[in-house]
Design a protein around this motif. Structure first.
Motif, PDB file in Angstrom:
ATOM      1  N   ILE A  98     -25.930  96.016 -65.089  1.00 22.80           N
ATOM      2  CA  ILE A  98     -24.825  95.072 -65.269  1.00 22.80           C
ATOM      3  C   ILE A  98     -23.631  95.472 -64.413  1.00 22.80           C
ATOM      4  CG2 ILE A  98     -23.174  94.156 -66.950  1.00 22.80           C
ATOM      5  CD1 ILE A  98     -25.346  94.337 -69.049  1.00 22.80           C
ATOM      6  N   ALA A  99     -23.358  96.773 -64.326  1.00 18.29           N
ATOM      7  CA  ALA A  99     -22.245  97.236 -63.496  1.00 18.29           C
ATOM      8  C   ALA A  99     -22.434  96.819 -62.040  1.00 18.29           C
ATOM      9  CB  ALA A  99     -22.111  98.757 -63.606  1.00 18.29           C
ATOM     10  N   GLU A 100     -23.645  96.948 -61.527  1.00 15.51           N
ATOM     11  CA  GLU A 100     -23.895  96.558 -60.143  1.00 15.51           C
ATOM     12  C   GLU A 100     -23.825  95.049 -59.972  1.00 15.51           C
ATOM     13  OE1 GLU A 100     -27.296  98.395 -58.444  1.00 15.51           O
ATOM     14  OE2 GLU A 100     -26.531 100.426 -58.767  1.00 15.51           O
ATOM     15  N   SER A 101     -24.257  94.314 -60.981  1.00 10.70           N
ATOM     16  CA  SER A 101     -24.157  92.861 -60.917  1.00 10.70           C
ATOM     17  C   SER A 101     -22.700  92.425 -60.800  1.00 10.70           C
ATOM     18  CB  SER A 101     -24.793  92.227 -62.159  1.00 10.70           C
ATOM     19  OG  SER A 101     -26.158  92.559 -62.250  1.00 10.70           O
ATOM     20  N   LEU A 102     -21.822  93.076 -61.546  1.00  9.75           N
ATOM     21  CA  LEU A 102     -20.399  92.734 -61.505  1.00  9.75           C
ATOM     22  C   LEU A 102     -19.767  93.106 -60.167  1.00  9.75           C
ATOM     23  CD1 LEU A 102     -19.324  93.965 -65.074  1.00  9.75           C
ATOM     24  CD2 LEU A 102     -19.643  91.598 -64.344  1.00  9.75           C
ATOM     25  N   LEU A 103     -20.066  94.315 -59.686  1.00  6.44           N
ATOM     26  CA  LEU A 103     -19.383  94.830 -58.505  1.00  6.44           C
ATOM     27  C   LEU A 103     -19.908  94.245 -57.200  1.00  6.44           C
ATOM     28  CD1 LEU A 103     -19.039  98.581 -59.541  1.00  6.44           C
ATOM     29  CD2 LEU A 103     -17.241  96.853 -59.495  1.00  6.44           C
ATOM     30  N   LEU A 104     -21.115  93.714 -57.203  1.00  4.28           N
ATOM     31  CA  LEU A 104     -21.670  93.159 -55.972  1.00  4.28           C
ATOM     32  C   LEU A 104     -21.357  91.681 -55.790  1.00  4.28           C
ATOM     33  CD1 LEU A 104     -25.131  94.967 -55.791  1.00  4.28           C
ATOM     34  CD2 LEU A 104     -23.145  95.312 -54.311  1.00  4.28           C
ATOM     35  N   SER A 105     -20.426  91.163 -56.575  1.00  3.90           N
ATOM     36  CA  SER A 105     -19.977  89.787 -56.361  1.00  3.90           C
ATOM     37  C   SER A 105     -19.354  89.658 -54.980  1.00  3.90           C
ATOM     38  CB  SER A 105     -18.960  89.392 -57.438  1.00  3.90           C
ATOM     39  OG  SER A 105     -19.529  89.494 -58.721  1.00  3.90           O
TER      40      SER A 105
END
Length: 319
Positions: A98-105
């Motif tokens: 989830i952290a990577e999903s948020l930051l890779l926007s």
């Protein structure tokens, strides 16, 4: 035969040593009777005993704090992780995925970061930072008295947050420098706008189990860094910049290049394992249907991280 004064001096010295030992073990303020008219005081801050002519008492700890420290000292346990919920960019309960999903926007810039709980280590946190096409994860530990990040020590959650908000430059095992530019807050407002459902029809009866797209095809967990790869034709070793994103492992001639030299599809990969045959430390190999790739990292930790995340992605695809 030893005189009375000699015996008394020996006993006094033994008492001083015992008091000092007890103080270090349990942080209790203790006092002993004076010798030759002098008082012995052991302070709470760990300073050495002082003979000052009278008995002095250090300011007592609050009862609840005294009992907590005494209990922890007796059980040999460290104090629990302090509350970090006041940090605006702390995201409780989210996973690495989830952290990577948020930051890779797409709209976020490199150096955007957030703090989350560690999924593998108790009483630890993880700092997740966007770095170009991937997200890097750094461990923040708690030793019972202070937070530890790299060589930095921070006595409180506020001190830790202030350090990160001052935009430090950090680097991991891969040697990539990254400046923390912008925290990703956990409380982002969103408009209450939703589409109305006008049509809904189930097609489950018409689909076979093999036609449904698996969630593992959408895995985001990413990694990037330098690895030294063995050439296929000339059999020489060259340092390349590797980027793992979704189900592709790309490598480039140098960091910052936009066109990869090759793309390794993890769907064609059978297994990843550490290698001892190439004569290189921290080496591992990626076995595909058409070729075996040999590469080595700069450290044992870096090699283990690459092998672990590659194995995880391949196992998800082959389930």
């Amino acid at each position: 035969m030893a005189s009375y004064e000699t015996k008394r001096a020996t006993a006094s010295h033994a008492i001083k040593r015992r008091v000092s030992t007890l103080h270090r073990e349990s942080e209790i303020t203790l006092e002993t009777p004076d010798t030759a008219g002098g008082g012995l005081t052991v302070s709470q801050n760990g300073s050495a005993p002082k003979m000052n002519g009278r008995i002095e008492a250090s300011p007592p700890l609050p009862k609840n704090e005294f009992e907590r420290r005494l209990l922890l000292a007796k059980k040999g346990r460290k104090a629990p992780l302090p509350d970090v919920s006041r940090i605006e960019w702390y995201h409780p309960g989210i996973s690495r995925h989830i952290a990577e999903s948020l930051l890779l926007s797409k709209e976020l810039e490199d150096g955007t970061y957030l703090l989350r709980d560690s999924a593998t280590t108790q009483d630890s946190l993880t700092l997740s930072v966007r770095c170009r096409n991937s997200v890097k994860h750094y461990r923040v530990t708690w030793d019972g008295k202070q937070f530890c990040f790299g060589l930095g020590k921070f006595p409180s959650a506020d001190a830790l947050a202030e350090h990160f908000e001052n935009q430090p430059i950090i680097s991991g095992q891969a040697g990539v420098l990254m400046q923390l530019n912008c925290p990703y807050p956990h409380g982002i407002s969103e408009p209450a706008i939703y589409d109305e459902t006008r049509f809904h029809q189930s097609k489950s009866s018409e689909l076979s189990s093999g036609s449904v797209r698996r969630s593992s095809d959408l895995s985001i967990n990413s990694k990037e860094g330098f690895l030294t790869k063995l050439g296929f034709h000339r059999k020489n070793w060259k340092r390349r910049w590797f980027v793992l994103y979704r189900n592709e492992l790309k490598y480039y001639n140098s960091e910052g290049d936009t066109v990869p030299l090759r793309v390794i599809q993890l769907e064609d990969t059978s297994h990843i394992e550490r290698d001892q045959t190439a004569g290189k430390n921290f080496c591992f190999r990626i076995v595909t249907s058409y070729r075996t790739f040999f590469m080595f990292a700069s450290s044992e930790l870096e090699a283990d991280e690459w092998v672990e995340i590659l194995r995880w992605k391949v196992s998800c695809l082959h389930e």
